[in-house]
Design an enzyme around this catalytic site. Structure first.
Site, PDB file in Angstrom:
ATOM      1  N   ALA A  10       0.861  -1.178   0.000  1.00 29.20           N
ATOM      2  CA  ALA A  10       0.000   0.000   0.000  1.00 29.20           C
ATOM      3  C   ALA A  10       0.901   1.232   0.000  1.00 29.20           C
ATOM      4  CB  ALA A  10      -0.889  -0.019   1.227  1.00 29.20           C
ATOM      5  N   GLY A  39       0.492  -5.030   1.197  1.00 34.41           N
ATOM      6  CA  GLY A  39      -0.679  -5.191   0.328  1.00 34.41           C
ATOM      7  C   GLY A  39      -0.340  -5.851  -0.999  1.00 34.41           C
ATOM      8  N   GLU A  96      -0.417  -9.424  -0.307  1.00 36.52           N
ATOM      9  CA  GLU A  96      -1.831  -9.813  -0.128  1.00 36.52           C
ATOM     10  C   GLU A  96      -2.554  -9.950  -1.474  1.00 36.52           C
ATOM     11  OE1 GLU A  96      -2.236  -6.649   2.765  1.00 36.52           O
ATOM     12  OE2 GLU A  96      -3.136  -8.085   4.154  1.00 36.52           O
ATOM     13  N   GLU A 110       4.133  -5.224   7.383  1.00 35.92           N
ATOM     14  CA  GLU A 110       3.399  -4.104   8.005  1.00 35.92           C
ATOM     15  C   GLU A 110       3.824  -3.817   9.433  1.00 35.92           C
ATOM     16  OE1 GLU A 110       2.013  -6.579   6.306  1.00 35.92           O
ATOM     17  OE2 GLU A 110       0.475  -5.830   4.949  1.00 35.92           O
TER      18      GLU A 110
HETATM   19  N1  DAK Z   1       4.575   3.152  -0.747  1.00 34.80           N
HETATM   20  C1  DAK Z   1       4.925   4.282  -1.358  1.00 34.80           C
HETATM   21  N2  DAK Z   1       6.081   4.445  -2.003  1.00 34.80           N
HETATM   22  C2  DAK Z   1       6.928   3.404  -2.033  1.00 34.80           C
HETATM   23  C3  DAK Z   1       6.623   2.167  -1.423  1.00 34.80           C
HETATM   24  C4  DAK Z   1       5.375   2.067  -0.752  1.00 34.80           C
HETATM   25  N3  DAK Z   1       4.954   0.920  -0.198  1.00 34.80           N
HETATM   26  N4  DAK Z   1       7.679   1.337  -1.607  1.00 34.80           N
HETATM   27  C5  DAK Z   1       8.571   2.016  -2.327  1.00 34.80           C
HETATM   28  N5  DAK Z   1       8.130   3.263  -2.585  1.00 34.80           N
HETATM   29  C6  DAK Z   1       8.802   4.336  -3.325  1.00 34.80           C
HETATM   30  C7  DAK Z   1       9.957   4.923  -2.515  1.00 34.80           C
HETATM   31  O1  DAK Z   1       9.474   5.877  -1.614  1.00 34.80           O
HETATM   32  C8  DAK Z   1      10.797   5.516  -3.618  1.00 34.80           C
HETATM   33  O2  DAK Z   1      10.206   6.734  -4.031  1.00 34.80           O
HETATM   34  P1  DAK Z   1      11.125   8.034  -4.360  1.00 34.80           P
HETATM   35  O3  DAK Z   1      11.876   8.305  -3.125  1.00 34.80           O
HETATM   36  O4  DAK Z   1      11.997   7.601  -5.496  1.00 34.80           O
HETATM   37  O5  DAK Z   1      10.125   9.098  -4.730  1.00 34.80           O
HETATM   38  C9  DAK Z   1      10.641   4.538  -4.751  1.00 34.80           C
HETATM   39  O6  DAK Z   1       9.444   3.795  -4.480  1.00 34.80           O
HETATM   40  C10 DAK Z   1      11.773   3.546  -4.819  1.00 34.80           C
HETATM   41  O7  DAK Z   1      11.918   2.966  -3.537  1.00 34.80           O
HETATM   42  P2  DAK Z   1      13.342   2.835  -2.817  1.00 34.80           P
HETATM   43  O8  DAK Z   1      14.212   3.976  -3.146  1.00 34.80           O
HETATM   44  O9  DAK Z   1      13.097   2.551  -1.378  1.00 34.80           O
HETATM   45  O10 DAK Z   1      13.924   1.529  -3.559  1.00 34.80           O
HETATM   46  P3  DAK Z   1      14.900   0.431  -2.975  1.00 34.80           P
HETATM   47  O11 DAK Z   1      15.208  -0.466  -4.126  1.00 34.80           O
HETATM   48  O12 DAK Z   1      16.030   1.023  -2.205  1.00 34.80           O
HETATM   49  O13 DAK Z   1      14.018  -0.407  -1.923  1.00 34.80           O
HETATM   50  C11 DAK Z   1      12.091  -1.582  -1.152  1.00 34.80           C
HETATM   51  C12 DAK Z   1      12.919  -1.096  -2.367  1.00 34.80           C
HETATM   52  C13 DAK Z   1      10.808  -2.241  -1.718  1.00 34.80           C
HETATM   53  C14 DAK Z   1      12.895  -2.640  -0.382  1.00 34.80           C
HETATM   54  C15 DAK Z   1      11.765  -0.390  -0.235  1.00 34.80           C
HETATM   55  O14 DAK Z   1      11.228   0.656  -1.053  1.00 34.80           O
HETATM   56  C16 DAK Z   1      10.770  -0.717   0.811  1.00 34.80           C
HETATM   57  O15 DAK Z   1      11.089  -1.352   1.813  1.00 34.80           O
HETATM   58  N6  DAK Z   1       9.503  -0.275   0.612  1.00 34.80           N
HETATM   59  C17 DAK Z   1       8.439  -0.459   1.583  1.00 34.80           C
HETATM   60  C18 DAK Z   1       7.901  -1.863   1.488  1.00 34.80           C
HETATM   61  C19 DAK Z   1       6.815  -2.086   2.505  1.00 34.80           C
HETATM   62  O16 DAK Z   1       7.040  -2.064   3.713  1.00 34.80           O
HETATM   63  N7  DAK Z   1       5.617  -2.347   2.009  1.00 34.80           N
HETATM   64  C20 DAK Z   1       4.464  -2.565   2.847  1.00 34.80           C
HETATM   65  C21 DAK Z   1       3.687  -1.291   2.917  1.00 34.80           C
HETATM   66  S1  DAK Z   1       2.406  -1.387   4.138  1.00 34.80           S
HETATM   67  C22 DAK Z   1      -4.870  -1.332   5.139  1.00 34.80           C
HETATM   68  C23 DAK Z   1      -4.687  -2.587   4.788  1.00 34.80           C
HETATM   69  C24 DAK Z   1      -3.519  -2.977   4.218  1.00 34.80           C
HETATM   70  C25 DAK Z   1      -2.514  -2.113   4.070  1.00 34.80           C
HETATM   71  C26 DAK Z   1      -2.715  -0.845   4.402  1.00 34.80           C
HETATM   72  C27 DAK Z   1      -3.904  -0.414   4.911  1.00 34.80           C
HETATM   73  N8  DAK Z   1      -6.071  -0.902   5.789  1.00 34.80           N
HETATM   74  C28 DAK Z   1      -6.738  -1.924   6.571  1.00 34.80           C
HETATM   75  C29 DAK Z   1      -6.471   0.457   5.778  1.00 34.80           C
HETATM   76  C30 DAK Z   1      -1.249  -2.543   3.557  1.00 34.80           C
HETATM   77  C31 DAK Z   1      -0.134  -1.980   4.038  1.00 34.80           C
HETATM   78  C32 DAK Z   1       1.120  -2.076   3.339  1.00 34.80           C
HETATM   79  O17 DAK Z   1       1.222  -2.576   2.252  1.00 34.80           O
END
Ligand code: DAK
Length: 257
Positions: free
Chosen positions: A65, A110, A113, A133
Protein backbone atom coordinates in the site's frame (compact mmCIF):
# COMPACT_ATOMS: atom_id res chain seq x y z
CA UNK A 1 -11.05 2.06 -20.90
CA UNK A 2 -7.70 3.59 -20.01
CA UNK A 3 -6.17 4.15 -16.62
CA UNK A 4 -2.99 6.05 -15.69
CA UNK A 5 -1.64 3.61 -13.14
CA UNK A 6 -2.60 0.20 -14.49
CA UNK A 7 -2.82 -1.55 -17.85
CA UNK A 8 -5.37 -4.13 -18.89
CA UNK A 9 -4.61 -6.26 -21.96
CA UNK A 10 -7.04 -8.90 -23.12
CA UNK A 11 -5.78 -11.31 -25.75
CA UNK A 12 -6.96 -14.80 -26.64
CA UNK A 13 -9.29 -14.86 -23.62
CA UNK A 14 -6.46 -14.05 -21.18
CA UNK A 15 -6.67 -10.79 -19.25
CA UNK A 16 -3.33 -9.38 -18.07
CA UNK A 17 -3.49 -6.69 -15.42
CA UNK A 18 -0.26 -4.77 -14.86
CA UNK A 19 0.13 -2.33 -12.00
CA UNK A 20 2.02 0.48 -13.68
CA UNK A 21 3.61 2.90 -11.20
CA UNK A 22 7.24 1.74 -11.49
CA UNK A 23 8.62 4.98 -9.98
CA UNK A 24 6.80 4.11 -6.74
CA UNK A 25 7.54 0.39 -7.14
CA UNK A 26 3.86 -0.07 -8.06
CA UNK A 27 2.64 0.91 -4.59
CA UNK A 28 -1.14 0.90 -4.33
CA UNK A 29 -2.65 4.35 -3.87
CA UNK A 30 -6.40 4.99 -4.00
CA UNK A 31 -6.34 5.76 -7.73
CA UNK A 32 -4.62 2.46 -8.49
CA UNK A 33 -6.95 0.41 -6.30
CA UNK A 34 -10.01 2.03 -7.91
CA UNK A 35 -8.56 1.35 -11.35
CA UNK A 36 -7.90 -2.30 -10.42
CA UNK A 37 -11.47 -2.62 -9.20
CA UNK A 38 -12.83 -1.27 -12.51
CA UNK A 39 -10.43 -3.30 -14.64
CA UNK A 40 -11.39 -6.53 -12.89
CA UNK A 41 -15.06 -5.83 -13.70
CA UNK A 42 -14.11 -5.13 -17.31
CA UNK A 43 -12.14 -8.37 -17.57
CA UNK A 44 -15.09 -10.26 -16.13
CA UNK A 45 -17.52 -8.57 -18.57
CA UNK A 46 -15.17 -9.54 -21.41
CA UNK A 47 -15.46 -13.15 -20.27
CA UNK A 48 -11.72 -13.62 -19.65
CA UNK A 49 -10.90 -17.28 -19.06
CA UNK A 50 -7.68 -16.63 -17.14
CA UNK A 51 -6.33 -13.59 -15.30
CA UNK A 52 -2.67 -12.64 -14.86
CA UNK A 53 -1.60 -10.00 -12.35
CA UNK A 54 1.86 -8.47 -12.46
CA UNK A 55 3.85 -5.27 -11.94
CA UNK A 56 5.59 -2.91 -14.36
CA UNK A 57 9.32 -2.26 -14.31
CA UNK A 58 12.31 -4.33 -13.31
CA UNK A 59 12.08 -4.24 -9.52
CA UNK A 60 8.61 -4.74 -8.15
CA UNK A 61 5.43 -6.72 -8.36
CA UNK A 62 3.72 -4.36 -5.88
CA UNK A 63 5.74 -2.89 -2.98
CA UNK A 64 2.61 -2.54 -0.85
CA UNK A 65 0.00 0.00 0.00
CA UNK A 66 1.14 3.58 -0.56
CA UNK A 67 2.88 4.50 2.69
CA UNK A 68 3.02 8.21 1.82
CA UNK A 69 -0.74 8.27 1.38
CA UNK A 70 -1.40 6.22 4.52
CA UNK A 71 0.76 8.05 7.00
CA UNK A 72 -1.81 10.65 8.10
CA UNK A 73 -5.05 8.70 7.63
CA UNK A 74 -7.73 8.96 10.29
CA UNK A 75 -9.56 5.82 11.40
CA UNK A 76 -12.62 6.49 9.13
CA UNK A 77 -10.31 7.15 6.17
CA UNK A 78 -8.35 4.00 6.97
CA UNK A 79 -11.64 2.06 7.02
CA UNK A 80 -12.57 3.33 3.54
CA UNK A 81 -9.09 2.43 2.29
CA UNK A 82 -9.38 -1.03 3.86
CA UNK A 83 -12.77 -1.60 2.21
CA UNK A 84 -11.36 -0.66 -1.19
CA UNK A 85 -8.41 -3.00 -0.69
CA UNK A 86 -10.69 -5.83 0.42
CA UNK A 87 -12.96 -5.26 -2.57
CA UNK A 88 -10.03 -5.66 -4.96
CA UNK A 89 -8.63 -8.74 -3.19
CA UNK A 90 -12.11 -10.31 -3.08
CA UNK A 91 -12.70 -9.53 -6.76
CA UNK A 92 -9.49 -11.43 -7.57
CA UNK A 93 -10.33 -14.32 -5.28
CA UNK A 94 -13.85 -14.67 -6.71
CA UNK A 95 -12.92 -13.80 -10.30
CA UNK A 96 -14.81 -16.38 -12.39
CA UNK A 97 -11.61 -17.81 -13.87
CA UNK A 98 -8.22 -18.72 -12.39
CA UNK A 99 -5.95 -15.83 -11.42
CA UNK A 100 -2.16 -16.13 -11.57
CA UNK A 101 0.21 -13.73 -9.81
CA UNK A 102 3.40 -13.31 -11.83
CA UNK A 103 5.56 -12.10 -8.93
CA UNK A 104 8.33 -10.32 -10.79
CA UNK A 105 10.01 -8.56 -7.84
CA UNK A 106 9.14 -7.03 -4.47
CA UNK A 107 5.73 -8.08 -3.14
CA UNK A 108 5.36 -6.53 0.29
CA UNK A 109 2.38 -5.80 2.51
CA UNK A 110 -0.68 -5.19 0.33
CA UNK A 111 1.32 -6.43 -2.68
CA UNK A 112 1.89 -9.79 -1.02
CA UNK A 113 -1.83 -9.81 -0.13
CA UNK A 114 -2.79 -9.27 -3.79
CA UNK A 115 -0.66 -12.29 -4.70
CA UNK A 116 -2.27 -14.29 -1.89
CA UNK A 117 -5.72 -13.56 -3.35
CA UNK A 118 -4.69 -15.21 -6.64
CA UNK A 119 -5.19 -18.91 -7.30
CA UNK A 120 -1.57 -19.52 -8.29
CA UNK A 121 1.67 -17.68 -7.62
CA UNK A 122 4.67 -17.96 -9.93
CA UNK A 123 7.74 -16.03 -8.80
CA UNK A 124 10.84 -14.88 -10.60
CA UNK A 125 14.17 -15.69 -8.97
CA UNK A 126 14.33 -12.00 -8.04
CA UNK A 127 11.07 -11.98 -6.10
CA UNK A 128 11.03 -11.04 -2.44
CA UNK A 129 7.78 -11.34 -0.54
CA UNK A 130 6.59 -10.44 2.92
CA UNK A 131 3.91 -9.10 5.21
CA UNK A 132 6.10 -6.25 6.39
CA UNK A 133 3.40 -4.10 8.00
CA UNK A 134 4.53 -4.69 11.59
CA UNK A 135 7.47 -2.30 11.21
CA UNK A 136 5.05 0.42 10.09
CA UNK A 137 2.99 -0.03 13.23
CA UNK A 138 0.11 -1.79 11.48
CA UNK A 139 -0.92 -5.33 10.59
CA UNK A 140 -1.83 -6.93 7.27
CA UNK A 141 -5.23 -5.45 6.46
CA UNK A 142 -6.16 -6.74 3.03
CA UNK A 143 -6.65 -10.36 3.97
CA UNK A 144 -3.10 -11.37 4.91
CA UNK A 145 -4.02 -12.57 8.39
CA UNK A 146 -6.64 -14.89 6.86
CA UNK A 147 -5.06 -16.07 3.61
CA UNK A 148 -1.40 -16.44 4.66
CA UNK A 149 -1.98 -19.09 7.38
CA UNK A 150 -4.13 -21.12 5.01
CA UNK A 151 -1.27 -21.19 2.55
CA UNK A 152 1.81 -21.67 4.73
CA UNK A 153 0.35 -22.91 8.01
CA UNK A 154 -0.46 -21.08 11.21
CA UNK A 155 2.92 -20.98 12.94
CA UNK A 156 4.87 -19.86 9.90
CA UNK A 157 2.26 -17.18 9.15
CA UNK A 158 2.63 -15.90 12.70
CA UNK A 159 6.40 -15.79 12.32
CA UNK A 160 6.23 -13.95 9.00
CA UNK A 161 3.68 -11.42 10.27
CA UNK A 162 5.19 -10.90 13.74
CA UNK A 163 8.72 -10.36 12.40
CA UNK A 164 7.77 -8.74 9.09
CA UNK A 165 10.25 -11.12 7.49
CA UNK A 166 11.23 -10.54 3.84
CA UNK A 167 11.39 -13.89 2.10
CA UNK A 168 13.40 -14.54 -1.07
CA UNK A 169 12.08 -16.71 -3.90
CA UNK A 170 13.89 -19.86 -2.74
CA UNK A 171 12.45 -19.66 0.78
CA UNK A 172 9.04 -18.62 -0.57
CA UNK A 173 8.95 -21.82 -2.59
CA UNK A 174 10.01 -23.90 0.38
CA UNK A 175 7.36 -22.25 2.59
CA UNK A 176 4.61 -22.78 -0.02
CA UNK A 177 4.15 -19.04 -0.31
CA UNK A 178 4.63 -19.40 -4.08
CA UNK A 179 4.00 -22.46 -6.18
CA UNK A 180 6.88 -22.14 -8.64
CA UNK A 181 10.05 -20.13 -9.23
CA UNK A 182 11.37 -19.46 -12.73
CA UNK A 183 14.24 -17.43 -14.21
CA UNK A 184 13.41 -13.72 -14.22
CA UNK A 185 13.57 -13.31 -17.99
CA UNK A 186 11.32 -16.33 -18.50
CA UNK A 187 8.57 -15.34 -16.09
CA UNK A 188 6.24 -13.56 -18.53
CA UNK A 189 6.39 -16.30 -21.17
CA UNK A 190 6.03 -19.03 -18.58
CA UNK A 191 2.96 -17.44 -17.03
CA UNK A 192 1.49 -16.64 -20.46
CA UNK A 193 1.74 -20.35 -21.37
CA UNK A 194 0.15 -21.33 -18.08
CA UNK A 195 -2.69 -18.85 -18.61
CA UNK A 196 -3.23 -20.01 -22.22
CA UNK A 197 -3.41 -23.58 -21.00
CA UNK A 198 -6.01 -22.64 -18.39
CA UNK A 199 -7.99 -20.63 -20.95
CA UNK A 200 -8.28 -23.75 -23.10
CA UNK A 201 -9.87 -25.80 -20.31
CA UNK A 202 -13.64 -26.25 -19.94
CA UNK A 203 -14.63 -22.90 -18.49
CA UNK A 204 -17.68 -23.89 -16.44
CA UNK A 205 -15.82 -26.81 -14.88
CA UNK A 206 -12.86 -24.58 -14.04
CA UNK A 207 -15.13 -21.99 -12.51
CA UNK A 208 -16.96 -24.65 -10.50
CA UNK A 209 -13.64 -26.03 -9.26
CA UNK A 210 -12.51 -22.58 -8.16
CA UNK A 211 -15.84 -21.84 -6.44
CA UNK A 212 -15.81 -25.15 -4.62
CA UNK A 213 -12.17 -24.73 -3.52
CA UNK A 214 -13.03 -21.24 -2.27
CA UNK A 215 -16.08 -22.61 -0.45
CA UNK A 216 -13.86 -25.15 1.30
CA UNK A 217 -12.13 -22.26 3.04
CA UNK A 218 -15.29 -20.52 4.12
CA UNK A 219 -16.96 -22.89 6.53
CA UNK A 220 -17.33 -26.43 7.75
CA UNK A 221 -16.25 -29.43 5.68
CA UNK A 222 -19.85 -30.68 5.48
CA UNK A 223 -21.01 -27.33 4.04
CA UNK A 224 -18.09 -27.48 1.60
CA UNK A 225 -18.98 -31.01 0.55
CA UNK A 226 -22.61 -29.99 0.01
CA UNK A 227 -21.40 -27.11 -2.15
CA UNK A 228 -19.11 -29.46 -4.07
CA UNK A 229 -22.05 -31.83 -4.74
CA UNK A 230 -24.13 -28.93 -6.06
CA UNK A 231 -21.55 -27.54 -8.47
CA UNK A 232 -20.49 -31.05 -9.53
CA UNK A 233 -23.98 -32.16 -10.52
CA UNK A 234 -24.68 -28.74 -12.09
CA UNK A 235 -21.98 -29.43 -14.71
CA UNK A 236 -23.85 -32.39 -16.16
CA UNK A 237 -25.45 -31.42 -19.42
CA UNK A 238 -22.92 -28.70 -20.26
CA UNK A 239 -21.28 -29.01 -23.66
CA UNK A 240 -17.84 -29.59 -22.18
CA UNK A 241 -19.02 -32.35 -19.82
CA UNK A 242 -20.75 -34.19 -22.63
CA UNK A 243 -17.84 -33.65 -25.03
CA UNK A 244 -15.09 -34.46 -22.47
CA UNK A 245 -16.64 -37.78 -21.51
CA UNK A 246 -17.69 -38.71 -25.05
CA UNK A 247 -14.12 -38.02 -26.27
CA UNK A 248 -12.70 -40.25 -23.56
CA UNK A 249 -15.06 -43.09 -24.47
CA UNK A 250 -14.27 -42.59 -28.16
CA UNK A 251 -10.50 -42.45 -27.42
CA UNK A 252 -9.95 -39.04 -29.02
CA UNK A 253 -8.99 -35.53 -27.86
CA UNK A 254 -11.93 -33.40 -26.72
CA UNK A 255 -12.94 -30.13 -28.37
CA UNK A 256 -14.08 -27.80 -25.65
CA UNK A 257 -16.33 -24.79 -26.10
N1 DAK B 1 4.57 3.15 -0.75
C1 DAK B 1 4.93 4.28 -1.36
N2 DAK B 1 6.08 4.45 -2.00
C2 DAK B 1 6.93 3.40 -2.03
C3 DAK B 1 6.62 2.17 -1.42
C4 DAK B 1 5.37 2.07 -0.75
N3 DAK B 1 4.95 0.92 -0.20
N4 DAK B 1 7.68 1.34 -1.61
C5 DAK B 1 8.57 2.02 -2.33
N5 DAK B 1 8.13 3.26 -2.59
C6 DAK B 1 8.80 4.34 -3.33
C7 DAK B 1 9.96 4.92 -2.52
O1 DAK B 1 9.47 5.88 -1.61
C8 DAK B 1 10.80 5.52 -3.62
O2 DAK B 1 10.21 6.73 -4.03
P1 DAK B 1 11.12 8.03 -4.36
O3 DAK B 1 11.88 8.30 -3.12
O4 DAK B 1 12.00 7.60 -5.50
O5 DAK B 1 10.13 9.10 -4.73
C9 DAK B 1 10.64 4.54 -4.75
O6 DAK B 1 9.44 3.79 -4.48
C10 DAK B 1 11.77 3.55 -4.82
O7 DAK B 1 11.92 2.97 -3.54
P2 DAK B 1 13.34 2.84 -2.82
O8 DAK B 1 14.21 3.98 -3.15
O9 DAK B 1 13.10 2.55 -1.38
O10 DAK B 1 13.92 1.53 -3.56
P3 DAK B 1 14.90 0.43 -2.97
O11 DAK B 1 15.21 -0.47 -4.13
O12 DAK B 1 16.03 1.02 -2.20
O13 DAK B 1 14.02 -0.41 -1.92
C11 DAK B 1 12.09 -1.58 -1.15
C12 DAK B 1 12.92 -1.10 -2.37
C13 DAK B 1 10.81 -2.24 -1.72
C14 DAK B 1 12.90 -2.64 -0.38
C15 DAK B 1 11.76 -0.39 -0.24
O14 DAK B 1 11.23 0.66 -1.05
C16 DAK B 1 10.77 -0.72 0.81
O15 DAK B 1 11.09 -1.35 1.81
N6 DAK B 1 9.50 -0.27 0.61
C17 DAK B 1 8.44 -0.46 1.58
C18 DAK B 1 7.90 -1.86 1.49
C19 DAK B 1 6.81 -2.09 2.50
O16 DAK B 1 7.04 -2.06 3.71
N7 DAK B 1 5.62 -2.35 2.01
C20 DAK B 1 4.46 -2.56 2.85
C21 DAK B 1 3.69 -1.29 2.92
S1 DAK B 1 2.41 -1.39 4.14
C22 DAK B 1 -4.87 -1.33 5.14
C23 DAK B 1 -4.69 -2.59 4.79
C24 DAK B 1 -3.52 -2.98 4.22
C25 DAK B 1 -2.51 -2.11 4.07
C26 DAK B 1 -2.71 -0.84 4.40
C27 DAK B 1 -3.90 -0.41 4.91
N8 DAK B 1 -6.07 -0.90 5.79
C28 DAK B 1 -6.74 -1.92 6.57
C29 DAK B 1 -6.47 0.46 5.78
C30 DAK B 1 -1.25 -2.54 3.56
C31 DAK B 1 -0.13 -1.98 4.04
C32 DAK B 1 1.12 -2.08 3.34
O17 DAK B 1 1.22 -2.58 2.25
Amino acid sequence: MAWDTIRLDIEDDVATLTVDRPDALNALNVETLEALDEALSTAEDEDARALVLTGAGEKAFVAGADIGYMQDLTTPEAQAYAELGHRVADAIETFPAPAIAAVNGYAFGGGCELALACDLRVASERAVLGQTEIDLGIVPGWGGTQRLPRLVGDELARRLIFFGERVDATDALEYGLVGEVVAHDQLDDYVADLAADLASKPKFALRAAKDALNAAREGSQSAGLAYERRVWSGLFGTHDQREGMKAFVEKRDPTFE
